[in-house]
Design a protein around this motif. Structure first.
Motif, PDB file in Angstrom:
ATOM      1  N   VAL A  89       0.841  -1.204   0.000  1.00 57.16           N
ATOM      2  CA  VAL A  89       0.000   0.000   0.000  1.00 57.16           C
ATOM      3  C   VAL A  89       0.873   1.251   0.000  1.00 57.16           C
ATOM      4  O   VAL A  89       0.631   2.207  -0.756  1.00 57.16           O
ATOM      5  N   VAL A  90       1.901   1.252   0.852  1.00 53.73           N
ATOM      6  CA  VAL A  90       2.794   2.412   0.942  1.00 53.73           C
ATOM      7  C   VAL A  90       3.569   2.582  -0.363  1.00 53.73           C
ATOM      8  O   VAL A  90       3.776   3.708  -0.843  1.00 53.73           O
ATOM      9  N   ARG A  91       3.980   1.465  -0.951  1.00 50.53           N
ATOM     10  CA  ARG A  91       4.761   1.533  -2.187  1.00 50.53           C
ATOM     11  C   ARG A  91       3.975   2.228  -3.305  1.00 50.53           C
ATOM     12  O   ARG A  91       4.552   2.929  -4.144  1.00 50.53           O
ATOM     13  N   GLU A  92       2.669   2.043  -3.312  1.00 53.68           N
ATOM     14  CA  GLU A  92       1.836   2.675  -4.343  1.00 53.68           C
ATOM     15  C   GLU A  92       1.915   4.203  -4.283  1.00 53.68           C
ATOM     16  O   GLU A  92       1.701   4.883  -5.287  1.00 53.68           O
ATOM     17  N   HIS A  93       2.215   4.732  -3.096  1.00 55.84           N
ATOM     18  CA  HIS A  93       2.288   6.186  -2.917  1.00 55.84           C
ATOM     19  C   HIS A  93       3.728   6.705  -2.954  1.00 55.84           C
ATOM     20  O   HIS A  93       3.960   7.903  -2.783  1.00 55.84           O
ATOM     21  N   PHE A  94       4.685   5.800  -3.160  1.00 54.04           N
ATOM     22  CA  PHE A  94       6.092   6.199  -3.102  1.00 54.04           C
ATOM     23  C   PHE A  94       6.510   7.007  -4.329  1.00 54.04           C
ATOM     24  O   PHE A  94       6.348   6.573  -5.462  1.00 54.04           O
ATOM     25  N   LYS A  95       7.047   8.197  -4.068  1.00 50.20           N
ATOM     26  CA  LYS A  95       7.566   9.059  -5.137  1.00 50.20           C
ATOM     27  C   LYS A  95       8.918   9.645  -4.715  1.00 50.20           C
ATOM     28  O   LYS A  95       9.163  10.840  -4.848  1.00 50.20           O
ATOM     29  N   GLY A  96       9.754   8.767  -4.147  1.00 50.04           N
ATOM     30  CA  GLY A  96      11.093   9.208  -3.756  1.00 50.04           C
ATOM     31  C   GLY A  96      11.260   9.507  -2.283  1.00 50.04           C
ATOM     32  O   GLY A  96      12.369   9.822  -1.837  1.00 50.04           O
ATOM     33  N   ASN A  97      10.165   9.401  -1.503  1.00 49.59           N
ATOM     34  CA  ASN A  97      10.251   9.717  -0.075  1.00 49.59           C
ATOM     35  C   ASN A  97       9.350   8.746   0.693  1.00 49.59           C
ATOM     36  O   ASN A  97       8.124   8.844   0.639  1.00 49.59           O
ATOM     37  N   TRP A  98       9.970   7.806   1.418  1.00 49.69           N
ATOM     38  CA  TRP A  98       9.201   6.780   2.126  1.00 49.69           C
ATOM     39  C   TRP A  98       8.403   7.355   3.293  1.00 49.69           C
ATOM     40  O   TRP A  98       7.324   6.846   3.620  1.00 49.69           O
ATOM     41  N   LEU A  99       8.898   8.390   3.916  1.00 54.19           N
ATOM     42  CA  LEU A  99       8.162   8.995   5.028  1.00 54.19           C
ATOM     43  C   LEU A  99       6.884   9.666   4.524  1.00 54.19           C
ATOM     44  O   LEU A  99       5.809   9.526   5.118  1.00 54.19           O
ATOM     45  N   LYS A 100       7.007  10.376   3.418  1.00 53.52           N
ATOM     46  CA  LYS A 100       5.829  11.027   2.833  1.00 53.52           C
ATOM     47  C   LYS A 100       4.847   9.979   2.304  1.00 53.52           C
ATOM     48  O   LYS A 100       3.627  10.119   2.450  1.00 53.52           O
ATOM     49  N   ALA A 101       5.379   8.920   1.708  1.00 55.46           N
ATOM     50  CA  ALA A 101       4.520   7.850   1.198  1.00 55.46           C
ATOM     51  C   ALA A 101       3.738   7.196   2.331  1.00 55.46           C
ATOM     52  O   ALA A 101       2.559   6.846   2.175  1.00 55.46           O
ATOM     53  N   SER A 102       4.379   7.040   3.479  1.00 60.79           N
ATOM     54  CA  SER A 102       3.709   6.448   4.645  1.00 60.79           C
ATOM     55  C   SER A 102       2.568   7.345   5.117  1.00 60.79           C
ATOM     56  O   SER A 102       1.477   6.867   5.450  1.00 60.79           O
ATOM     57  N   LYS A 103       2.823   8.643   5.131  1.00 59.70           N
ATOM     58  CA  LYS A 103       1.794   9.597   5.556  1.00 59.70           C
ATOM     59  C   LYS A 103       0.608   9.579   4.591  1.00 59.70           C
ATOM     60  O   LYS A 103      -0.560   9.588   5.015  1.00 59.70           O
ATOM     61  N   ASP A 104       0.907   9.523   3.305  1.00 58.13           N
ATOM     62  CA  ASP A 104      -0.152   9.529   2.293  1.00 58.13           C
ATOM     63  C   ASP A 104      -0.954   8.228   2.276  1.00 58.13           C
ATOM     64  O   ASP A 104      -2.048   8.183   1.698  1.00 58.13           O
ATOM     65  N   SER A 105      -0.416   7.181   2.903  1.00 57.42           N
ATOM     66  CA  SER A 105      -1.071   5.867   2.872  1.00 57.42           C
ATOM     67  C   SER A 105      -1.940   5.601   4.097  1.00 57.42           C
ATOM     68  O   SER A 105      -2.596   4.549   4.161  1.00 57.42           O
ATOM     69  N   LEU A 106      -1.929   6.492   5.068  1.00 53.88           N
ATOM     70  CA  LEU A 106      -2.594   6.233   6.346  1.00 53.88           C
ATOM     71  C   LEU A 106      -4.061   5.822   6.193  1.00 53.88           C
ATOM     72  O   LEU A 106      -4.541   4.903   6.863  1.00 53.88           O
ATOM     73  N   LYS A 107      -4.786   6.485   5.311  1.00 50.10           N
ATOM     74  CA  LYS A 107      -6.220   6.202   5.165  1.00 50.10           C
ATOM     75  C   LYS A 107      -6.492   4.840   4.534  1.00 50.10           C
ATOM     76  O   LYS A 107      -7.605   4.314   4.652  1.00 50.10           O
ATOM     77  N   LYS A 108      -5.496   4.269   3.869  1.00 45.02           N
ATOM     78  CA  LYS A 108      -5.693   2.983   3.204  1.00 45.02           C
ATOM     79  C   LYS A 108      -5.177   1.803   4.025  1.00 45.02           C
ATOM     80  O   LYS A 108      -5.333   0.652   3.622  1.00 45.02           O
ATOM     81  N   LEU A 109      -4.552   2.101   5.143  1.00 47.95           N
ATOM     82  CA  LEU A 109      -4.037   1.040   6.016  1.00 47.95           C
ATOM     83  C   LEU A 109      -5.090   0.658   7.047  1.00 47.95           C
ATOM     84  O   LEU A 109      -6.017   1.423   7.329  1.00 47.95           O
ATOM     85  N   GLY A 110      -4.942  -0.534   7.626  1.00 48.48           N
ATOM     86  CA  GLY A 110      -5.834  -0.949   8.699  1.00 48.48           C
ATOM     87  C   GLY A 110      -5.738   0.017   9.865  1.00 48.48           C
ATOM     88  O   GLY A 110      -4.720   0.696  10.050  1.00 48.48           O
ATOM     89  N   ARG A 111      -6.782   0.073  10.673  1.00 46.80           N
ATOM     90  CA  ARG A 111      -6.847   1.068  11.742  1.00 46.80           C
ATOM     91  C   ARG A 111      -5.653   0.996  12.693  1.00 46.80           C
ATOM     92  O   ARG A 111      -5.004   2.007  12.964  1.00 46.80           O
ATOM     93  N   ASN A 112      -5.359  -0.193  13.214  1.00 49.02           N
ATOM     94  CA  ASN A 112      -4.257  -0.344  14.177  1.00 49.02           C
ATOM     95  C   ASN A 112      -2.901  -0.064  13.536  1.00 49.02           C
ATOM     96  O   ASN A 112      -2.033   0.577  14.135  1.00 49.02           O
ATOM     97  N   THR A 113      -2.740  -0.553  12.306  1.00 48.56           N
ATOM     98  CA  THR A 113      -1.477  -0.320  11.597  1.00 48.56           C
ATOM     99  C   THR A 113      -1.298   1.165  11.308  1.00 48.56           C
ATOM    100  O   THR A 113      -0.206   1.718  11.473  1.00 48.56           O
ATOM    101  N   ALA A 114      -2.378   1.812  10.880  1.00 50.56           N
ATOM    102  CA  ALA A 114      -2.321   3.246  10.574  1.00 50.56           C
ATOM    103  C   ALA A 114      -1.941   4.051  11.815  1.00 50.56           C
ATOM    104  O   ALA A 114      -1.145   4.998  11.741  1.00 50.56           O
ATOM    105  N   LEU A 115      -2.491   3.662  12.968  1.00 54.06           N
ATOM    106  CA  LEU A 115      -2.175   4.368  14.211  1.00 54.06           C
ATOM    107  C   LEU A 115      -0.703   4.187  14.575  1.00 54.06           C
ATOM    108  O   LEU A 115      -0.031   5.141  14.993  1.00 54.06           O
ATOM    109  N   ALA A 116      -0.189   2.964  14.397  1.00 52.44           N
ATOM    110  CA  ALA A 116       1.224   2.690  14.701  1.00 52.44           C
ATOM    111  C   ALA A 116       2.141   3.478  13.766  1.00 52.44           C
ATOM    112  O   ALA A 116       3.164   4.033  14.196  1.00 52.44           O
ATOM    113  N   VAL A 117       1.775   3.539  12.477  1.00 52.98           N
ATOM    114  CA  VAL A 117       2.571   4.301  11.509  1.00 52.98           C
ATOM    115  C   VAL A 117       2.529   5.788  11.853  1.00 52.98           C
ATOM    116  O   VAL A 117       3.549   6.488  11.802  1.00 52.98           O
ATOM    117  N   TYR A 118       1.351   6.272  12.216  1.00 50.48           N
ATOM    118  CA  TYR A 118       1.195   7.686  12.578  1.00 50.48           C
ATOM    119  C   TYR A 118       2.089   8.050  13.768  1.00 50.48           C
ATOM    120  O   TYR A 118       2.771   9.088  13.759  1.00 50.48           O
TER     121      TYR A 118
END
Length: 399
Positions: free
Chosen positions: A129-158
């Motif tokens: 899911v995060v890779r789909e949003h990757f455009k050269g910055n993994w931290l930004k890609a992680s932030k952009d993926s929060l809504k598509k991740l599972g609730r618990n995983t999204a909270l941990a990433v946040y």
């Protein structure tokens, strides 16, 4: 009655190597100066010895860091024995990976390592899911993926991103922001959960790493400079003819022509956890004995001195006439003034004896004390066999 002559059965031991040189004692302002001096001394003696004849024995594994860095810089081959190299230790590799990711947000290897350790429930599906949003910055890609991740995983990433953000925004203050990250992410508690047996040693390694970062920062190193320095240290290949760096425990049963015992300080040797326990304190003293008896030809004892650092009490156990204190005389410094008195027992002290237990000192005459023990017995005992009991406030218990 036996007709055997027992005297003839007792072996007579005689030294064949001569008296040898006295152990040298040195004092330094900090561990960097100490490591540089030891490196220079090894180079000075290298004409008479092979590098494999030298050993650096330390009380704790985290102390090896400064020697690995110093020896690499000056070209001294070394081998860390009994443990992995400092920057190869898992708890340090995690933090180095974080610095690498902040310096280069496209570093996929660093990103994966961090996510695997700090974010629970983050598997291959989440990574896709995060890779789909990757455009050269993994931290930004992680932030952009929060809504598509599972609730618990999204909270941990946040929570992970929230802890990383200050370091990402101010990489030039890496020494301070990394410390902030460790506190926000509760890194020490994570280490305790994952490594129940040796988590305290791992925490000590992290503390040493943070200290080294501050030293690098004070010397003007940028984050990029720092990472380059660390990467070079990891490229050093181990050779057979190398200086041995190891803990005192690992040195049991071994001998070396030249031995250095650095950081002989209170809190290190004896370890801070052993100071209040008589039995553990005696174990630390035995460990010191093991260390000093590893040397065949030359022995160098050293410590760093500051307001917060005091030399080990075990140095007080060695008579001055058996030590080479010429370094102190050259600097017009009195070695005795550094030492912690090891037998400061006075009338009224609460003491403990390994056999007779707890008691109170009634009288002191020279090196002997009269003690009244809890069972009512009174005995005259040499003060070397007594330890003063400290109160919870750390004050000598007197009545």
């Amino acid at each position: 009655k036996s007709s055997l002559d027992w005297k003839n059965l007792i072996p007579k031991l005689k030294g064949v190597r001569g008296e040898g040189e006295k152990p040298y004692v040195r004092r330094f302002k900090d561990e960097e100066e100490e490591a540089v001096w030891i490196a220079n001394k090894i180079k000075e003696l290298a004409g008479d010895y092979h590098f494999k004849d030298f050993a650096i024995l330390v009380r704790a594994g985290y102390i090896t860091d400064v020697y690995e860095r110093t020896f690499f810089k000056v070209g001294i081959p070394y081998r860390v024995v009994g443990t992995v190299r400092f920057y190869e230790r898992m708890e340090i590799k995690n933090l180095v990976a974080l610095l690498r990711l902040v310096n280069n947000p496209s570093d996929e290897i660093a990103f994966k390592r961090l996510i695997d350790f700090f974010v629970k429930g983050f598997g291959e599906k989440s990574f896709s899911v995060v890779r789909e949003h990757f455009k050269g910055n993994w931290l930004k890609a992680s932030k952009d993926s929060l809504k598509k991740l599972g609730r618990n995983t999204a909270l941990a990433v946040y929570n992970f991103l929230k802890a990383v953000t200050p370091l990402y925004k101010e990489p030039e203050k890496y020494h301070e922001r990394l410390k902030d990250f460790i506190e926000k992410i509760d890194y020490y508690e994570l280490l305790k959960e994952k490594f129940k047996k040796d988590w305290e040693e791992r925490v000590e390694n992290v503390e040493e790493f943070l200290k080294s970062l501050k030293d690098f920062y004070m010397k003007g190193y940028t984050l990029e400079d720092l990472l380059y320095e660390i990467s070079l240290t990891g490229l050093e290949e181990e050779e057979e003819n190398s200086v041995r760096i190891m803990t005192m425990h690992s040195a049991k049963g071994l001998e070396f022509p030249v031995v250095f015992l650095p950081r002989l300080e209170e809190g290190i040797l004896p370890h801070h956890k052993s100071i209040e326990d008589l039995r553990e304190l005696e174990e630390e003293r035995r460990l010191f004995y093991v260390a000093i008896t590893r040397a065949k030809d030359l022995l160098f004892l050293s410590y760093t001195k500051s307001e917060s650092r005091k030399p080990s009490r075990f140095l007080s156990d060695i008579p001055r006439n058996l030590l080479d204190l010429s370094a102190f005389r050259k600097k017009k410094v009195k070695y005795e003034e550094d030492l912690i008195p090891n037998r400061s027992i006075r009338k009224g002290d609460k003491v403990i004896h390994r056999v007779f237990g707890k008691g109170i000192v009634i009288r002191v005459e020279g090196e002997r004390a009269k003690v009244k023990f809890e069972n009512g017995d009174e005995k005259i005992i040499h003060t070397s066999f007594l330890e003063v009991i400290r109160t919870p406030l750390g004050v000598f218990g007197r009545v």
